[in-house]
Design a protein around this motif. Structure first.
Motif, mmCIF file in Angstrom:
data_model
loop_
_atom_site.group_PDB
_atom_site.id
_atom_site.type_symbol
_atom_site.label_atom_id
_atom_site.label_comp_id
_atom_site.label_asym_id
_atom_site.label_seq_id
_atom_site.Cartn_x
_atom_site.Cartn_y
_atom_site.Cartn_z
ATOM 1 N N ASP A 83 0.540 17.031 53.423
ATOM 2 C CA ASP A 83 0.590 16.031 52.362
ATOM 3 C C ASP A 83 2.017 15.621 51.993
ATOM 4 O OD1 ASP A 83 -2.131 15.951 52.226
ATOM 5 O OD2 ASP A 83 -2.282 17.319 50.510
ATOM 6 N N ASP A 84 2.981 16.542 52.147
ATOM 7 C CA ASP A 84 4.342 16.224 51.736
ATOM 8 C C ASP A 84 5.391 16.379 52.837
ATOM 9 O OD1 ASP A 84 4.106 18.958 51.819
ATOM 10 O OD2 ASP A 84 5.282 19.313 50.008
ATOM 11 N N THR A 101 8.048 13.941 52.202
ATOM 12 C CA THR A 101 7.626 12.590 51.821
ATOM 13 C C THR A 101 7.454 12.423 50.321
ATOM 14 O OG1 THR A 101 5.321 13.200 52.167
ATOM 15 C CG2 THR A 101 6.477 12.182 54.006
ATOM 16 N N GLY A 102 7.315 13.512 49.576
ATOM 17 C CA GLY A 102 7.135 13.411 48.134
ATOM 18 C C GLY A 102 5.838 12.711 47.788
ATOM 19 N N ASP A 103 5.915 11.624 47.015
ATOM 20 C CA ASP A 103 4.719 10.901 46.568
ATOM 21 C C ASP A 103 4.238 9.872 47.575
ATOM 22 O OD1 ASP A 103 5.401 12.345 44.389
ATOM 23 O OD2 ASP A 103 5.786 10.651 43.065
ATOM 24 N N ALA A 104 5.045 9.573 48.580
ATOM 25 C CA ALA A 104 4.711 8.498 49.519
ATOM 26 C C ALA A 104 3.451 8.839 50.316
ATOM 27 C CB ALA A 104 5.875 8.250 50.468
ATOM 28 N N ASP A 105 2.571 7.860 50.431
ATOM 29 C CA ASP A 105 1.347 8.013 51.221
ATOM 30 C C ASP A 105 1.599 7.354 52.576
ATOM 31 O OD1 ASP A 105 -1.241 8.638 51.914
ATOM 32 O OD2 ASP A 105 -2.049 6.777 51.090
#
Length: 124
Positions: A83-84, A101-105
């Protein structure tokens, strides 16, 4: 570490500066006029580019400070590991690396823009 020296008076909001040996983006810049016994002073507040911590310093406006050289680059997502964490390929050198990636989808084949300084990278 890629950096150069400049005077405090040449800084402004939105530019980068090294505070406590960490690259920071300036969020607030204010000056106090010269007084009877000294020169003009500048108060600089910034947020860490790669860690997000708030830092500040106060210096005379003619003092020298270090400014980091941060490159803005393009990349393509090769795979999403979790996810990250994603595997990204730089579009200029075709080098692959792992980046948080942090919050980036993100999905494979997405093009991203990231900041790079030495071996530190962050998605914009």
């Amino acid at each position: 570490m890629a950096r150069e020296q400049t005077q405090v008076r040449d800084l402004g909001e939105g530019s980068y500066v090294m505070i406590d040996d960490a690259p920071c983006k300036i969020t607030a810049y204010s000056t106090a006029k010269p007084g009877k016994h000294g020169s003009a002073k500048a108060r600089v507040e910034g947020t860490g580019v790669f860690d997000g911590n708030k830092r500040n310093f106060t210096q005379p406006v003619d003092a020298k400070v270090w400014v980091p050289i941060i490159h803005r680059k393009q990349g393509q997502v090769v795979s999403v590991e979790s996810d990250d964490v994603s595997q990204v390929m730089a579009l200029d050198t075709y080098e692959t690396f792992t980046i948080k990636t942090g919050d980036a989808d993100l999905a494979p084949d997405d093009e991203i823009e990231y900041l790079e300084m030495d071996e530190q990278r962050k998605i914009v």
